[in-house]
Design an enzyme around this catalytic site. Structure first.
Site, mmCIF file in Angstrom:
data_model
loop_
_atom_site.group_PDB
_atom_site.id
_atom_site.type_symbol
_atom_site.label_atom_id
_atom_site.label_comp_id
_atom_site.label_asym_id
_atom_site.label_seq_id
_atom_site.Cartn_x
_atom_site.Cartn_y
_atom_site.Cartn_z
ATOM 1 N N MET A 40 -0.070 57.439 12.241
ATOM 2 C CA MET A 40 0.456 58.504 13.100
ATOM 3 C C MET A 40 0.019 58.268 14.547
ATOM 4 O O MET A 40 -0.900 58.909 15.057
ATOM 5 C CB MET A 40 -0.012 59.862 12.576
ATOM 6 C CG MET A 40 0.373 60.116 11.132
ATOM 7 S SD MET A 40 -0.163 61.720 10.488
ATOM 8 C CE MET A 40 -1.950 61.472 10.416
ATOM 9 N N ASP A 41 0.710 57.358 15.217
ATOM 10 C CA ASP A 41 0.310 56.907 16.547
ATOM 11 C C ASP A 41 1.095 57.641 17.630
ATOM 12 O O ASP A 41 2.316 57.757 17.546
ATOM 13 C CB ASP A 41 0.557 55.395 16.643
ATOM 14 C CG ASP A 41 -0.046 54.787 17.889
ATOM 15 O OD1 ASP A 41 -0.903 55.434 18.525
ATOM 16 O OD2 ASP A 41 0.350 53.662 18.250
ATOM 17 N N GLY A 42 0.383 58.126 18.648
ATOM 18 C CA GLY A 42 1.059 58.682 19.816
ATOM 19 C C GLY A 42 0.861 60.166 20.044
ATOM 20 O O GLY A 42 1.524 60.740 20.924
ATOM 21 N N THR A 234 4.458 54.685 14.265
ATOM 22 C CA THR A 234 5.252 55.128 15.408
ATOM 23 C C THR A 234 4.767 54.485 16.709
ATOM 24 O O THR A 234 3.792 53.746 16.728
ATOM 25 C CB THR A 234 5.186 56.658 15.530
ATOM 26 O OG1 THR A 234 3.818 57.073 15.427
ATOM 27 C CG2 THR A 234 5.992 57.330 14.441
ATOM 28 N N SER A 235 5.453 54.808 17.788
ATOM 29 C CA SER A 235 5.210 54.364 19.166
ATOM 30 C C SER A 235 5.500 52.883 19.372
ATOM 31 O O SER A 235 5.061 52.285 20.355
ATOM 32 C CB SER A 235 3.786 54.705 19.642
ATOM 33 O OG SER A 235 2.808 53.913 19.017
#
Length: 289
Positions: A40-42, A234-235
């Site tokens: 869960m990046d960002g 993500t990102s």
């Protein structure tokens, strides 16, 4: 007027839910992943991008997580793993770490409420990682959540917290070596008492007490779940950041450019379609291990 607006919103929501489940029925004709993992990046970048207060990006990320979990369980994915908090995250400022710990405790306690998503879908929760590094309130909340959901059997949610893959591998190797050392000590004591051969004089006995791949794997934190079929980060980053390095040799990596709070149904759908397109190749690779 407000009542009419509420009724329209409810009808629209029901229609969207029906349409989503219809799409999942079509997707389930093809191979459905058994295990999806999320990095869960960002969250912080989203907060800055939207000029939100400190920590608000992570709360927005939690809403995105609930949507992803719902999509997974509606599709029939049995195992979902999320990278919630890395050991490396402890290097951040004490204020940010404490804010994240408070948020984790709040959301963990929410998992055991009767109306929570884990109870709605019959999900058993595991917390994966070096839990001794957590503050006592968070660790106790995690233990309560695991105990409260222990009888749920329809699906599994694995929350990696105070986790890195390097730490997991070192832990597994240490545990495997200690287990073998105990076995060797016990064998030596029993044989010596009867005046039999020492360990090393019999090559077959010596091989039995070597640390094998299966010995390490059974001591992995992630031993409670099969290897992931898809990792979604993500990102737009195409790196694993010390996450499931041991388990991800033959899984599909999907990296949408959106920040985690911005991830939506279309990104999830695209990940599944790409997995199905590459499934035959990845499955063939696994079978040739």
């Amino acid at each position: 007027m407000e009542r009419d607006n509420g009724r329209v919103c409810q009808i629209f929501s029901n229609f969207v839910s029906f349409l989503r489940k219809f799409i999942f029925r079509i997707l389930s004709i093809g191979p459905v992943p058994n295990h999806i993992a999320f990095i869960m990046d960002g969250n912080r970048r989203y907060g800055k991008k939207q000029n939100l207060m400190e920590g608000a990006g992570h709360r927005a990320g939690y809403s995105a997580l609930m949507s992803m979990l719902r999509y997974c369980y509606e599709l029939g994915v049995r195992y979902v793993t999320i990278y919630a908090f890395s050991i490396d995250n402890f290097k951040r400022s004490s204020e940010e770490v404490q804010s994240l710990m408070d948020l984790l405790q709040e959301k963990i306690e929410g998992l055991i409420k009767e109306e929570s998503i884990v109870n709605s879908y019959g999900v058993r929760v595991y917390f994966i990682g070096n839990l001794e590094l957590l503050s006592e309130p968070v660790r106790l909340a995690a233990e309560r959540a695991m105990l409260a959901t222990a009888k749920n059997s329809k699906a599994v949610l694995l929350i990696c917290i105070a986790y890195t893959s390097k730490n997991e591998i070192v832990h597994a190797v240490q545990e495997a070596c200690e287990e073998k050392m105990d076995e060797v000590t016990e064998w030596y004591s029993s044989k010596e008492g009867y005046g039999l051969t020492r360990l090393g004089e019999n090559e077959e006995d010596e091989r039995d007490y070597l640390v094998k791949l299966v010995d390490i794997e059974k001591h992995m934190y992630m031993a409670v779940a099969p290897d992931p079929d898809i990792i979604i980060r993500t990102s737009g980053e195409a790196r694993l950041s010390n996450f499931l390095l041991w388990q991800s040799a033959y899984c599909y990596l999907y990296s949408p450019s959106v920040l985690w709070p911005e991830i939506g149904f279309r990104h999830f759908l695209w990940a599944i379609l790409n997995f199905q397109q590459n499934h035959f190749y990845l499955d063939k690779k696994r079978k040739h291990l």
